[in-house]
Design a protein around this motif. Structure first.
Motif, PDB file in Angstrom:
ATOM      1  N   ILE A  35      50.484  56.499  31.621  1.00 36.25           N
ATOM      2  CA  ILE A  35      49.734  55.996  30.459  1.00 36.25           C
ATOM      3  C   ILE A  35      50.546  54.940  29.712  1.00 36.25           C
ATOM      4  CG2 ILE A  35      48.803  56.677  28.187  1.00 36.25           C
ATOM      5  CD1 ILE A  35      48.052  59.413  29.516  1.00 36.25           C
ATOM      6  N   ASN A  36      51.839  55.214  29.497  1.00 46.22           N
ATOM      7  CA  ASN A  36      52.712  54.252  28.802  1.00 46.22           C
ATOM      8  C   ASN A  36      52.778  52.925  29.553  1.00 46.22           C
ATOM      9  OD1 ASN A  36      53.279  56.254  26.948  1.00 46.22           O
ATOM     10  ND2 ASN A  36      55.390  56.586  27.582  1.00 46.22           N
ATOM     11  N   ALA A  37      52.875  53.010  30.875  1.00 49.63           N
ATOM     12  CA  ALA A  37      52.986  51.790  31.696  1.00 49.63           C
ATOM     13  C   ALA A  37      51.713  50.962  31.588  1.00 49.63           C
ATOM     14  CB  ALA A  37      53.268  52.155  33.149  1.00 49.63           C
ATOM     15  N   GLY A  76      37.891  67.973  23.931  1.00 52.28           N
ATOM     16  CA  GLY A  76      37.434  67.741  25.300  1.00 52.28           C
ATOM     17  C   GLY A  76      38.291  66.856  26.176  1.00 52.28           C
ATOM     18  N   VAL A  77      39.540  66.536  25.754  1.00 52.67           N
ATOM     19  CA  VAL A  77      40.371  65.707  26.641  1.00 52.67           C
ATOM     20  C   VAL A  77      41.042  66.579  27.705  1.00 52.67           C
ATOM     21  CG1 VAL A  77      40.812  63.909  24.946  1.00 52.67           C
ATOM     22  CG2 VAL A  77      42.449  65.765  25.177  1.00 52.67           C
ATOM     23  N   CYS A  78      40.998  67.912  27.510  1.00 54.29           N
ATOM     24  CA  CYS A  78      41.585  68.820  28.497  1.00 54.29           C
ATOM     25  C   CYS A  78      40.501  69.710  29.089  1.00 54.29           C
ATOM     26  CB  CYS A  78      42.661  69.683  27.843  1.00 54.29           C
ATOM     27  SG  CYS A  78      44.117  68.737  27.355  1.00 54.29           S
ATOM     28  N   ASN A  79      40.776  70.229  30.282  1.00 50.99           N
ATOM     29  CA  ASN A  79      39.861  71.191  30.911  1.00 50.99           C
ATOM     30  C   ASN A  79      40.100  72.526  30.225  1.00 50.99           C
ATOM     31  OD1 ASN A  79      39.365  69.137  32.928  1.00 50.99           O
ATOM     32  ND2 ASN A  79      41.295  69.744  33.890  1.00 50.99           N
ATOM     33  N   ASP A  80      39.115  72.992  29.488  1.00 51.72           N
ATOM     34  CA  ASP A  80      39.280  74.226  28.713  1.00 51.72           C
ATOM     35  C   ASP A  80      39.385  75.429  29.653  1.00 51.72           C
ATOM     36  OD1 ASP A  80      39.473  75.869  26.568  1.00 51.72           O
ATOM     37  OD2 ASP A  80      37.413  75.608  25.851  1.00 51.72           O
ATOM     38  N   ILE A  81      40.426  76.228  29.479  1.00 53.78           N
ATOM     39  CA  ILE A  81      40.611  77.430  30.311  1.00 53.78           C
ATOM     40  C   ILE A  81      40.142  78.630  29.490  1.00 53.78           C
ATOM     41  CG2 ILE A  81      42.266  78.768  31.694  1.00 53.78           C
ATOM     42  CD1 ILE A  81      42.099  75.748  32.482  1.00 53.78           C
ATOM     43  N   THR A  82      39.173  79.376  30.013  1.00 55.99           N
ATOM     44  CA  THR A  82      38.576  80.450  29.197  1.00 55.99           C
ATOM     45  C   THR A  82      38.713  81.833  29.831  1.00 55.99           C
ATOM     46  OG1 THR A  82      36.445  79.983  30.245  1.00 55.99           O
ATOM     47  CG2 THR A  82      36.874  78.890  28.145  1.00 55.99           C
ATOM     48  N   GLN A  83      39.464  81.908  30.947  1.00 61.78           N
ATOM     49  CA  GLN A  83      39.616  83.213  31.605  1.00 61.78           C
ATOM     50  C   GLN A  83      41.077  83.573  31.778  1.00 61.78           C
ATOM     51  OE1 GLN A  83      36.999  82.030  35.018  1.00 61.78           O
ATOM     52  NE2 GLN A  83      36.630  84.232  35.069  1.00 61.78           N
ATOM     53  N   GLY A  84      41.369  84.878  31.562  1.00 57.99           N
ATOM     54  CA  GLY A  84      42.716  85.367  31.801  1.00 57.99           C
ATOM     55  C   GLY A  84      43.476  85.652  30.518  1.00 57.99           C
ATOM     56  N   ASN A  87      42.706  66.371  31.768  1.00 56.51           N
ATOM     57  CA  ASN A  87      41.799  65.439  32.432  1.00 56.51           C
ATOM     58  C   ASN A  87      42.453  64.090  32.147  1.00 56.51           C
ATOM     59  OD1 ASN A  87      39.883  63.413  32.901  1.00 56.51           O
ATOM     60  ND2 ASN A  87      38.215  64.891  32.728  1.00 56.51           N
ATOM     61  N   GLY A  88      43.219  63.615  33.111  1.00 56.78           N
ATOM     62  CA  GLY A  88      44.107  62.476  32.891  1.00 56.78           C
ATOM     63  C   GLY A  88      43.444  61.250  32.286  1.00 56.78           C
ATOM     64  N   GLN A  89      42.233  60.909  32.772  1.00 55.62           N
ATOM     65  CA  GLN A  89      41.525  59.725  32.256  1.00 55.62           C
ATOM     66  C   GLN A  89      41.206  59.900  30.773  1.00 55.62           C
ATOM     67  OE1 GLN A  89      40.818  57.030  34.106  1.00 55.62           O
ATOM     68  NE2 GLN A  89      40.715  57.685  36.238  1.00 55.62           N
ATOM     69  N   LYS A  90      40.743  61.109  30.428  1.00 55.21           N
ATOM     70  CA  LYS A  90      40.377  61.373  29.021  1.00 55.21           C
ATOM     71  C   LYS A  90      41.620  61.419  28.122  1.00 55.21           C
ATOM     72  CE  LYS A  90      36.018  63.814  29.825  1.00 55.21           C
ATOM     73  NZ  LYS A  90      35.348  65.128  29.754  1.00 55.21           N
ATOM     74  N   VAL A  91      42.716  61.987  28.658  1.00 50.50           N
ATOM     75  CA  VAL A  91      43.976  62.007  27.892  1.00 50.50           C
ATOM     76  C   VAL A  91      44.416  60.565  27.628  1.00 50.50           C
ATOM     77  CG1 VAL A  91      46.434  62.610  27.965  1.00 50.50           C
ATOM     78  CG2 VAL A  91      44.733  64.278  28.720  1.00 50.50           C
ATOM     79  N   ALA A  92      44.331  59.731  28.666  1.00 49.33           N
ATOM     80  CA  ALA A  92      44.725  58.318  28.527  1.00 49.33           C
ATOM     81  C   ALA A  92      43.882  57.630  27.455  1.00 49.33           C
ATOM     82  CB  ALA A  92      44.581  57.592  29.858  1.00 49.33           C
ATOM     83  N   ALA A  93      42.578  57.906  27.450  1.00 46.70           N
ATOM     84  CA  ALA A  93      41.690  57.284  26.459  1.00 46.70           C
ATOM     85  C   ALA A  93      42.034  57.760  25.043  1.00 46.70           C
ATOM     86  CB  ALA A  93      40.238  57.613  26.786  1.00 46.70           C
TER      87      ALA A  93
END
Length: 519
Positions: free
Chosen positions: A462-464, A482-490, A511-517
């Motif tokens: 992302i920095n590059a 919503g920038v990450c895949n929500d983990i709801t089990q365990g 979710n790399g694209q969303k994190v970058a945005a």
């Protein structure tokens, strides 16, 4: 002669199961470093509160500006040097930017200078080490300017957070492992190779073999990244030849970063496993004007309860400097679930619990083709390891976590009384782990150790692409849903996964694209 007073937070207690086995040789030479207060602390605090609030108008400081405005004052350094001379101690290195003065002398000289008694101790887990009990004392006229005195004891401070997949598990046909580029694809990382960035990696022992790296990257069809080792306080690249020891950590970190961001240079800071070594290595990486890392990965840590208050505060102030410089720090949250391996109640791991790092927890991933079919909290049972996470007893709730609560395994909610750990997560189960090559052996490794370099490599990409550092990312990630895949089990023991943030996987896996945005 001025009287001496105990330095607040420097008390050391004898850990259960520790025995005194002898006196230290008074003529033995050791090195100790003194951390000094920051100039213009109030102004720095005001800057930090803007950074913590995610104020987009704050630009990262240059390393030169940080040293000049918020380093140690020349007059304070001069006082420490005068104190050292009075006690026959030699100044090995002074660094105004890092606010540290490294002193060398004999055990006898340091005992007299800081009114401590250094002895040899033995502990079934930590082995034998030089240690002390009680506080460190400093003269009246230095009391306000010394933040910490580190290195009088050299007990092992932290442990690496990696786990090797047990051989018998490999036979289970349904368990797959992944190469780092496969995980980068599953996590939708943006294109790029991190060119122009430097990723710093902190290691408290072990080493890597260039031959391993060459064959590993060659087999992946990835160009060999530039890897250099930086020795801190007698540390250095010293592979032991044992893949189950620290070599496993060192090689895992380099192979994950290098496979995902081969265009970035990698600087590996090697030091001794002690609180002094650990803090100094991170400080050297943060203030390194030669390599200038824009992101630093830390896969080592220890329960908050085993740190002295002075060590934790000194370390945390180094991490604050990183945030002010726009350096992102990714730290593993631990592999022993909600107890962090203490066996007594819930604890979180430090430095992951510092509010100035991106704390990285663990998941277990099942994939089919190019997509993830199931992702849950990493918890392979008592012997198998689980994602570290919970509520800090040392740090207050940061601005960006206000109003959150942690879901408990009993079905309840626990309001955050302190910093919640982790912030994010990624694949960490050794059963669904990373294929790596260590000391000539192809092996599968997991642990939150793998998640810190995974996130560090994402941030390097992302920095590059952006041409500037993402810097302190926590407020931005929490502010954008919503920038990450929500983990709801365990669960990780006491805490359970839930919608939104939880104390097992934080906001979730990238979710790399969303994190970058978002950054």
């Amino acid at each position: 002669m001025s009287t001496k007073h105990p330095l607040p937070g420097s008390e050391r207690k004898l850990e259960q199961g520790t025995q005194v086995v002898g006196q230290c040789d008074p003529a033995e030479r050791i090195e100790v470093f003194v951390m000094l207060r920051r100039q213009q602390q109030a102004q720095f605090d005001a800057l930090m509160s803007r950074i913590e609030a995610g104020d987009p108008s704050v630009k990262p400081l240059s390393r030169e500006a940080l040293a000049k405005d918020y380093g140690a004052a020349p007059a304070d350094i001069a006082k420490i040097k005068a104190f050292a001379a009075a006690h026959g101690l030699t100044v090995v290195r002074e660094d105004a930017a890092a606010r540290s003065v490294l002193l060398s002398g004999t055990v006898a000289q340091f005992q007299s200078a800081f009114e401590v008694k250094l002895q040899q101790f033995q502990h079934h887990m930590a082995g034998s080490f030089r240690g002390r009990t009680g506080p460190v004392s400093v003269p009246d006229d230095l009391r306000d300017l010394i933040e910490a005195v580190l290195g009088l004891d050299n007990r092992p401070q932290a442990r690496p957070h990696f786990r090797i997949r047990p051989p018998f598990e490999a036979a289970r046909a349904h368990q797959a492992s992944f190469t780092p580029p496969q995980l980068a694809a599953l996590y939708n990382f943006p294109q790029g190779d991190g060119a122009g960035q430097c990723v710093g990696i902190i290691e408290l022992g072990g080493g890597y073999n260039t031959a391993d790296l060459r064959s590993y990257f060659g087999a992946l069809g990835v160009s060999m990244p530039s890897v250099k080792s930086v020795g801190v306080d007698q540390g250095g690249n010293k592979p032991s030849g044992d893949p189950n020891g620290p070599d496993g950590e060192v090689t895992l970190d380099i192979e994950i970063v290098g496979a995902i961001a081969p265009g970035a240079s990698i600087a590996v800071y090697f030091t001794q496993n002690s609180d002094a070594g650990f803090i100094d290595a991170v400080s050297r990486a943060v203030h390194d004007t030669a390599n200038k890392p824009s992101v630093i990965s830390i896969s080592w840590g220890a329960p908050e309860s085993v740190w002295t208050a002075q060590s934790m505060q000194a370390f945390n102030s180094v991490l604050q400097s990183a945030a002010a410089l726009g350096v992102t720090i990714c730290a593993a949250s631990g592999d022993s679930g909600s107890s962090d391996g203490t066996g007594s109640g819930d604890q979180v791991d430090f430095p992951a619990s510092s509010p100035y790092v991106l704390a990285c927890g663990g998941t277990s991933v099942t994939a089919s083709g190019s997509s993830i079919t199931r992702e849950v909290v990493w918890n392979d049972g008592a012997q198998g390891g689980a994602s570290g996470g919970g509520i800090s007893a040392a740090f207050p709730v940061p601005t960006w976590q206000k109003g959150l609560s942690a879901a408990t395994s009993g079905g309840g909610q626990k309001a955050l009384s302190g910093r919640g750990v982790p912030d994010v997560a990624g694949d960490a189960s050794p059963l669904t782990g990373y294929s790596v090559l260590i000391d000539g052996t192809q092996t599968v490794i997991g642990g939150t150790s793998a998640v810190a370099p995974l996130w560090a490599a994402l941030i390097a990409r992302i920095n590059a692409a952006k041409g500037q550092p993402a810097g302190f990312v926590n407020p931005k990630l929490y502010q954008r849903a919503g920038v990450c895949n929500d983990i709801t089990q365990g669960n990780n023991g006491s805490f359970a996964a839930a919608k939104g943030w939880d104390a097992c996987t934080g906001l979730g896996s990238p979710n790399g694209q969303k994190v970058a945005a978002a950054l």
